[in-house]
Design a protein around this motif. Sequence first.
Motif, PDB file in Angstrom:
ATOM      1  N   ASP A  50      -2.590  -1.092  -8.483  1.00 34.95           N
ATOM      2  CA  ASP A  50      -1.445  -0.179  -8.498  1.00 34.95           C
ATOM      3  C   ASP A  50      -1.858   1.281  -8.267  1.00 34.95           C
ATOM      4  O   ASP A  50      -1.576   1.839  -7.224  1.00 34.95           O
ATOM      5  N   LEU A  94      -2.332   3.080  -4.585  1.00 28.55           N
ATOM      6  CA  LEU A  94      -1.369   4.125  -4.218  1.00 28.55           C
ATOM      7  C   LEU A  94      -2.110   5.361  -3.685  1.00 28.55           C
ATOM      8  O   LEU A  94      -1.753   5.915  -2.646  1.00 28.55           O
ATOM      9  N   THR A 142      -2.018   6.331   0.323  1.00 32.42           N
ATOM     10  CA  THR A 142      -1.368   7.596   0.654  1.00 32.42           C
ATOM     11  C   THR A 142      -2.337   8.530   1.373  1.00 32.42           C
ATOM     12  O   THR A 142      -2.024   9.078   2.435  1.00 32.42           O
ATOM     13  N   VAL A 173       4.102   4.834 -10.569  1.00 34.70           N
ATOM     14  CA  VAL A 173       3.114   4.372  -9.592  1.00 34.70           C
ATOM     15  C   VAL A 173       3.655   3.148  -8.846  1.00 34.70           C
ATOM     16  O   VAL A 173       3.582   3.058  -7.609  1.00 34.70           O
ATOM     17  N   ALA A 227       6.361   4.103  -6.473  1.00 30.78           N
ATOM     18  CA  ALA A 227       5.820   4.799  -5.300  1.00 30.78           C
ATOM     19  C   ALA A 227       5.211   3.793  -4.319  1.00 30.78           C
ATOM     20  O   ALA A 227       5.364   3.925  -3.100  1.00 30.78           O
ATOM     21  N   ASN A 228       4.567   2.759  -4.863  1.00 34.95           N
ATOM     22  CA  ASN A 228       4.032   1.724  -3.978  1.00 34.95           C
ATOM     23  C   ASN A 228       5.167   1.006  -3.257  1.00 34.95           C
ATOM     24  O   ASN A 228       5.065   0.682  -2.070  1.00 34.95           O
ATOM     25  N   LEU A 270       5.113  11.298  -1.153  1.00 28.58           N
ATOM     26  CA  LEU A 270       4.026  10.567  -1.826  1.00 28.58           C
ATOM     27  C   LEU A 270       2.951  11.517  -2.352  1.00 28.58           C
ATOM     28  O   LEU A 270       2.420  11.318  -3.457  1.00 28.58           O
TER      29      LEU A 270
END
Length: 525
Positions: A362, A366, A370, A428, A431-432, A459
């Motif tokens: 995770d 991320l 990013t 998190v 956002a993923n 992001l």
Amino acid sequence: MPKTIYITTPLYYVNAAPHIGHSYTSVAADCLARYHRLRGEEVFLLTGTDEHGQKIAQAAAAAGKAPQAFADEVVERFRELWSLLGIRYDYFIRTTEPRHEQAVREVLTQLRGTLKQATYQGWYCTPDETFWTQEELGHQSGSSPTCPSCQRPLEPTNEEGWYLPLRANQRWLQAFVAEHPTFVQPETRYNELNSLLEQPLPEYLCITRPKSRVSWGIAAPFSPNHVVYVWFDALLNYITVPKFLGRAQELWPADVHFIGKDILRHHAVYWPIMLHEMGLSDAQMPRRIFAHGWWKIGEQKMSKSLGNIVDPTIVVTQLLKDQPYAADVYRYFLLREVPFGQDGLFSEEALVKRLTTDLGNDLGNLVNRTLSMIDRYCASRLPLAAGPGCAVDDESLRSLATAVPAALEQALSELNFSSALETIMRLVTEANQYIESQAPWSLAKAGHTARLHGVLHVLAEVLRIVAIVLQPFMPSVSAAIWQQLGLEGVPQRLSDAARWPGISDSRALAAHPVLFPRMEAIKTG
Ligand code: MSP
């Protein structure tokens, strides 16, 4: 001037090297201290070692050493571990420090008039350094009762000494506890204290030991034949240190005493009674005592005498040896795995699972995805502008991210470390998912450059916020994310986390090696 937030850990016995249980209290205390510093508050974190008493004398004798020499060696193990785990304390008190010894003698001299000299009959638990009266042992009769706290055999004691009145203070303590429902937390421990106070307390607590039996202690000022009871000596550290540093005005009362549930009675009964007898008012009592649960191996509490200890140094330097942020992984595991206050089961599998899933899959993923996309699609420079289109998706991630500081504040006001981390990790995960739903690679293919940069901008802002809010929990990981983003220094202020956007110039990313190398590397390494 606002009061400095004063946080304490227990003073750890130096009869053996530290284990996970000890590191738990210190990691939690350090996390809270870092959180307050991040809020711009003044903080003082006190930790140290409890070096007197029979238990230490016995351990020293078994090692063939004098108690002080033995303590001098073991204390280094604690200091080394705190340094390895990033525990940043403001003072390390050893109860053998002359300034502390002197302060303890002064308190005893001051209390001389309230103490009673008598002969005590009862039972003693050496591993816990705790007295039990026959009354407290309840149904246990006969010649070999066991300790109600640790279940180990008790030794009979019949000793002349000085006694602190407990029962005479019971009504006062009961009323104080009733008026201060957050004096002891979590609620289960508050209730436990109340039930303890519903029964009559022992009339007295013996606060001296005859030198003939225990010579390793602070000499009682008014009796050449006695030393001070180790708990009386150790508890006083919380107030002797601010006093001898000349900072009592600014620090006292303590804001949080972090302890484990096994030492609740000492902290929530003896300690306030000692302070009350010393003439402190209700407003000068410690504000909060938080008693956390135990780390267990199977059904048992981890403890040296049970021979089932896990050495944090081995976990960090061996099990996690291929992890660049091993100490932070360990801190994360302790604070995330179990709600603070409850017992937890320690296993290597559970630790590795948290590392692989939460941190590797995770968080690490991320950051890595990013930053790699910013490399590829933005020539390694942070994109500044919000993109056109899909404003709803951007807005929903933005509002989730900017709400994290307030959620963190709420969770940490209750010392709920696991829920604070859960909130951060939810961001998190979202956002993923945002990456999946926005599919920057498709935007690139289709030539939607403005939107692509907008997505990566969102992001990058999320990563900036994650770096800030993770700081109290995982200080090195937080600094690494910050630096990988090309930002200067380390996150300084929690208030920056709610600002959006917070990145104001189009900085070049720094190198961004993987934060949490994959599990296989640990096994084969
Ligand atoms: N010296 C006393 C404290 C004096 S404070 C004025 C003492 N020392 S200790 O070394 O035995 O324990 C220190 C802390 O570690 C306690 O808060 C205790 O609860 C905690 N732990 C010890 N074993 C533990 C686990 N297995 N799990 C979690 N914490 C436990 O008590």
